[in-house]
Design a protein around this motif. Structure first.
Motif, PDB file in Angstrom:
ATOM      1  N   TYR A   1      56.953-133.487  42.494  1.00  0.00           N
ATOM      2  CA  TYR A   1      58.189-133.460  41.715  1.00  0.00           C
ATOM      3  C   TYR A   1      58.215-134.575  40.664  1.00  0.00           C
ATOM      4  CZ  TYR A   1      59.891-130.456  45.508  1.00  0.00           C
ATOM      5  OH  TYR A   1      60.058-129.437  46.424  1.00  0.00           O
ATOM      6  N   SER A   2      57.054-135.099  40.309  1.00  0.00           N
ATOM      7  CA  SER A   2      56.998-136.240  39.385  1.00  0.00           C
ATOM      8  C   SER A   2      57.595-135.926  38.023  1.00  0.00           C
ATOM      9  CB  SER A   2      55.551-136.713  39.210  1.00  0.00           C
ATOM     10  OG  SER A   2      55.014-137.141  40.445  1.00  0.00           O
ATOM     11  N   PHE A   3      57.599-134.641  37.640  1.00  0.00           N
ATOM     12  CA  PHE A   3      58.159-134.252  36.345  1.00  0.00           C
ATOM     13  C   PHE A   3      59.651-134.586  36.251  1.00  0.00           C
ATOM     14  CE2 PHE A   3      58.324-130.609  39.200  1.00  0.00           C
ATOM     15  CZ  PHE A   3      59.646-130.205  39.104  1.00  0.00           C
ATOM     16  N   ARG A   4      60.307-134.769  37.398  1.00  0.00           N
ATOM     17  CA  ARG A   4      61.733-135.105  37.379  1.00  0.00           C
ATOM     18  C   ARG A   4      61.980-136.507  36.843  1.00  0.00           C
ATOM     19  NH1 ARG A   4      63.287-132.512  43.301  1.00  0.00           N
ATOM     20  NH2 ARG A   4      63.307-130.320  42.618  1.00  0.00           N
ATOM     21  N   LYS A   5      60.957-137.346  36.837  1.00  0.00           N
ATOM     22  CA  LYS A   5      61.107-138.685  36.269  1.00  0.00           C
ATOM     23  C   LYS A   5      61.426-138.589  34.778  1.00  0.00           C
ATOM     24  CE  LYS A   5      57.951-140.882  39.545  1.00  0.00           C
ATOM     25  NZ  LYS A   5      56.668-141.584  39.732  1.00  0.00           N
ATOM     26  N   GLU A   6      60.821-137.608  34.118  1.00  0.00           N
ATOM     27  CA  GLU A   6      61.113-137.430  32.688  1.00  0.00           C
ATOM     28  C   GLU A   6      62.516-136.872  32.494  1.00  0.00           C
ATOM     29  OE1 GLU A   6      60.342-137.545  28.507  1.00  0.00           O
ATOM     30  OE2 GLU A   6      59.648-138.625  30.290  1.00  0.00           O
ATOM     31  N   TRP A   7      62.991-136.057  33.416  1.00  0.00           N
ATOM     32  CA  TRP A   7      64.395-135.615  33.368  1.00  0.00           C
ATOM     33  C   TRP A   7      65.309-136.832  33.339  1.00  0.00           C
ATOM     34  CZ3 TRP A   7      65.229-131.586  37.912  1.00  0.00           C
ATOM     35  CH2 TRP A   7      64.506-130.414  37.628  1.00  0.00           C
ATOM     36  N   ILE A   8      65.055-137.767  34.255  1.00  0.00           N
ATOM     37  CA  ILE A   8      65.908-138.949  34.394  1.00  0.00           C
ATOM     38  C   ILE A   8      65.816-139.831  33.159  1.00  0.00           C
ATOM     39  CG2 ILE A   8      66.343-141.015  35.778  1.00  0.00           C
ATOM     40  CD1 ILE A   8      65.151-139.448  38.193  1.00  0.00           C
ATOM     41  N   ARG A   9      64.580-140.029  32.656  1.00  0.00           N
ATOM     42  CA  ARG A   9      64.405-140.872  31.470  1.00  0.00           C
ATOM     43  C   ARG A   9      65.144-140.297  30.271  1.00  0.00           C
ATOM     44  NH1 ARG A   9      62.499-141.635  26.786  1.00  0.00           N
ATOM     45  NH2 ARG A   9      61.857-139.450  26.643  1.00  0.00           N
ATOM     46  N   ARG A  10      64.994-138.994  30.056  1.00  0.00           N
ATOM     47  CA  ARG A  10      65.644-138.367  28.906  1.00  0.00           C
ATOM     48  C   ARG A  10      67.174-138.374  29.054  1.00  0.00           C
ATOM     49  NH1 ARG A  10      63.421-135.528  24.989  1.00  0.00           N
ATOM     50  NH2 ARG A  10      65.129-134.025  24.973  1.00  0.00           N
ATOM     51  N   ARG A  11      67.660-138.226  30.267  1.00  0.00           N
ATOM     52  CA  ARG A  11      69.108-138.276  30.469  1.00  0.00           C
ATOM     53  C   ARG A  11      69.626-139.675  30.159  1.00  0.00           C
ATOM     54  NH1 ARG A  11      73.671-135.280  30.169  1.00  0.00           N
ATOM     55  NH2 ARG A  11      75.311-136.185  31.452  1.00  0.00           N
ATOM     56  N   MET A  12      68.905-140.707  30.594  1.00  0.00           N
ATOM     57  CA  MET A  12      69.300-142.076  30.258  1.00  0.00           C
ATOM     58  C   MET A  12      69.290-142.286  28.749  1.00  0.00           C
ATOM     59  SD  MET A  12      67.921-144.964  32.894  1.00  0.00           S
ATOM     60  CE  MET A  12      66.197-144.514  32.814  1.00  0.00           C
ATOM     61  N   GLU A  13      68.256-141.771  28.100  1.00  0.00           N
ATOM     62  CA  GLU A  13      68.162-141.910  26.645  1.00  0.00           C
ATOM     63  C   GLU A  13      69.339-141.233  25.958  1.00  0.00           C
ATOM     64  OE1 GLU A  13      65.313-140.472  22.926  1.00  0.00           O
ATOM     65  OE2 GLU A  13      64.503-140.436  24.968  1.00  0.00           O
ATOM     66  N   ALA A  14      69.707-140.047  26.433  1.00  0.00           N
ATOM     67  CA  ALA A  14      70.845-139.326  25.851  1.00  0.00           C
ATOM     68  C   ALA A  14      72.146-140.110  26.053  1.00  0.00           C
ATOM     69  CB  ALA A  14      70.956-137.936  26.470  1.00  0.00           C
TER      70      ALA A  14
ATOM     71  N   GLU B   1      66.831-124.575  22.788  1.00  0.00           N
ATOM     72  CA  GLU B   1      65.920-125.259  21.875  1.00  0.00           C
ATOM     73  C   GLU B   1      66.507-126.579  21.389  1.00  0.00           C
ATOM     74  OE1 GLU B   1      65.235-122.417  18.813  1.00  0.00           O
ATOM     75  OE2 GLU B   1      63.923-121.141  20.048  1.00  0.00           O
ATOM     76  N   LYS B   2      67.805-126.590  21.131  1.00  0.00           N
ATOM     77  CA  LYS B   2      68.443-127.809  20.626  1.00  0.00           C
ATOM     78  C   LYS B   2      68.524-128.893  21.686  1.00  0.00           C
ATOM     79  CE  LYS B   2      72.320-129.487  17.892  1.00  0.00           C
ATOM     80  NZ  LYS B   2      73.607-129.190  17.228  1.00  0.00           N
ATOM     81  N   LYS B   3      68.605-128.514  22.957  1.00  0.00           N
ATOM     82  CA  LYS B   3      68.687-129.507  24.023  1.00  0.00           C
ATOM     83  C   LYS B   3      67.431-130.364  24.072  1.00  0.00           C
ATOM     84  CE  LYS B   3      70.413-128.681  28.077  1.00  0.00           C
ATOM     85  NZ  LYS B   3      70.688-128.058  29.395  1.00  0.00           N
ATOM     86  N   ARG B   4      66.298-129.802  23.649  1.00  0.00           N
ATOM     87  CA  ARG B   4      65.057-130.561  23.681  1.00  0.00           C
ATOM     88  C   ARG B   4      65.076-131.689  22.661  1.00  0.00           C
ATOM     89  NH1 ARG B   4      61.455-132.649  26.817  1.00  0.00           N
ATOM     90  NH2 ARG B   4      59.778-133.513  25.561  1.00  0.00           N
ATOM     91  N   ASN B   5      65.657-131.432  21.495  1.00  0.00           N
ATOM     92  CA  ASN B   5      65.731-132.448  20.446  1.00  0.00           C
ATOM     93  C   ASN B   5      66.993-132.194  19.635  1.00  0.00           C
ATOM     94  OD1 ASN B   5      65.325-134.312  18.447  1.00  0.00           O
ATOM     95  ND2 ASN B   5      63.256-133.678  17.917  1.00  0.00           N
ATOM     96  N   PRO B   6      68.162-132.618  20.144  1.00  0.00           N
ATOM     97  CA  PRO B   6      69.459-132.286  19.520  1.00  0.00           C
ATOM     98  C   PRO B   6      69.577-132.686  18.052  1.00  0.00           C
ATOM     99  CG  PRO B   6      69.793-133.210  21.702  1.00  0.00           C
ATOM    100  CD  PRO B   6      68.345-133.392  21.379  1.00  0.00           C
ATOM    101  N   THR B   7      69.000-133.807  17.671  1.00  0.00           N
ATOM    102  CA  THR B   7      69.145-134.294  16.293  1.00  0.00           C
ATOM    103  C   THR B   7      67.957-133.928  15.413  1.00  0.00           C
ATOM    104  OG1 THR B   7      68.139-136.428  16.872  1.00  0.00           O
ATOM    105  CG2 THR B   7      70.534-136.246  17.055  1.00  0.00           C
TER     106      THR B   7
END
Length: 386
Positions: free
Chosen positions: A41-54, A251-257
């Motif tokens: 489930y290591s891919f979930r670490k990127e979920w967490i990182r991106r959520r923090m970034e958002a 598609e926008k959720k991946r890179n909203p801006t």
């Protein structure tokens, strides 16, 4: 002894720095390799990182350092009510609606409209309440934890807790404690023997800063803070098939801006600006983070040099003498250079059960603020300071 109330540790109306630790339920490896099933489930670490970034792009909170492990998360946060105070009511409204859009008749659109922003901004009582929440560390952690839990439960087709409970919080009361805590957080993967080099430890702030220094860029996870024109939203709902709207939203959720940024652009810079007053707000110019204010009187070069040196001491198991060029940084902060390696690598011994981190004198002053004589760990930590 029960954990102290949050209001006893920090106030969202004043600037403070907090080390937060959030653990997975039963400390299971829900963001790593599950030893029981063998699933990764290591891919979930990127979920967490991106959520923090958002979240860093909308909350009045600076992310100073972080490390995402297989069964827990460390993050050092600095709340910024002074930054939130500089936002207009409309800015507060759009930021809130991005994180908490509420129930919508058209969930496939889920974009705040100009009308919704205007209505919320016109509610003075509600906006005042939201302003407080936008610099509240507890609300930041809630906004981080809940969506990750829902995503994981949906993927695993189960219900129940993902996180163990409320996060553990330690107030950091001076720069010496902040430097040591930041190093402790950045070196978590090295301490866990996941790697021998901070440069090879993804999902840490140290990795992001090193990658950025090498020119690495990533798709930005920052929220788009421009509301959708009300007429345009209505037109889309009338004329665009639901499936197409859903695909566009995905598609926008991946890179909203639509921006690509330096890998560490959403993190607070390490170095405090020498020409800036401590009271200056330094609101972020690019909207990727709350502010552009640093948090240490240390250059990024010296920070990474000290980080690499400290990592090496842990691996070799010997406490070599701190190089003179780095020792001066520590002594300037009142840290005994000969105890630096022990302070970072034996962090739990000194501060594991404490709700406060810093030099003994700073901890003593904070204890008075709380109406106490001392903080737990204060005496043990005294050997590491001069």
């Amino acid at each position: 002894m029960p954990r102290p109330k949050r209001e006893e540790q920090f106030d969202n109306g004043e600037i403070c720095v907090v080390h937060a630790v959030q653990r997975c339920v039963r400390r299971a490896y829900l963001a790593g390799v599950d030893a029981q099933t063998g699933k990764d489930y290591s891919f979930r670490k990127e979920w967490i990182r991106r959520r923090m970034e958002a979240l860093a792009s909308v909350f009045g909170i600076d992310v100073l350092s972080y490390a995402i492990m297989s069964n827990h998360l460390h993050v050092i946060l600095r709340n910024r009510p002074d930054v939130v105070a500089s936002w207009s009511d409309s800015e507060v409204a759009i930021r809130w609606l991005r994180v908490f859009p509420g129930r919508r008749m058209e969930e496939h659109l889920a974009e705040p409209t100009e009308h919704e922003v205007k209505v919320l901004a016109g509610n003075a009582e509600r906006i005042a309440e939201i302003r407080l929440r936008m610099s509240d560390i507890s609300w930041f952690m809630r906004s981080l934890a809940e969506p990750i839990s829902r995503l994981a439960n949906k993927q695993d087709e189960c219900t129940g807790r993902f996180w163990e409970g409320r996060f553990k919080a330690q107030r950091i009361v001076d720069e010496a404690g902040l430097l040591a805590c930041s190093m402790y957080v950045d070196l978590n993967p090295v301490r866990a023997a996941m790697t021998s080099d901070p440069e090879k430890a993804p999902h840490t702030s140290a990795f992001d800063r090193i990658q950025a220094s090498q020119g690495k860029r990533v798709d930005s996870a920052a929220f788009d803070l421009k509301p959708v024109p009300t007429a345009e939203a209505a037109k889309q709902i009338r004329e665009t098939p639901v499936e197409e709207l859903q695909q566009k939203r995905k598609e926008k959720k991946r890179n909203p801006t639509g921006k690509r940024i330096r890998r560490d652009a959403w993190l607070a810079p390490i170095t405090l600006s020498p020409g800036k007053l401590s009271s200056e707000v330094e609101v972020s110019r690019d909207g990727l983070r709350a502010s552009d204010k640093g948090f240490l009187h240390v250059s990024i070069r010296d920070y990474l040099r000290l980080l690499r040196w400290t990592a090496k001491q842990g691996i070799e198991g010997i406490a070599a003498k701190v190089p003179d060029s780095l020792a001066s940084t520590l002594t300037d902060l009142g840290i005994d250079a000969s105890m630096w390696r022990d302070l970072v690598w034996q962090w739990q011994r000194y501060f594991g059960k404490s709700i406060c981190v810093g030099s003994p004198e700073s901890m003593r002053q904070d204890a008075k603020r709380c109406g106490k004589h001392h903080h737990q760990g204060q005496a043990a930590a005294s050997v590491c300071f001069v």
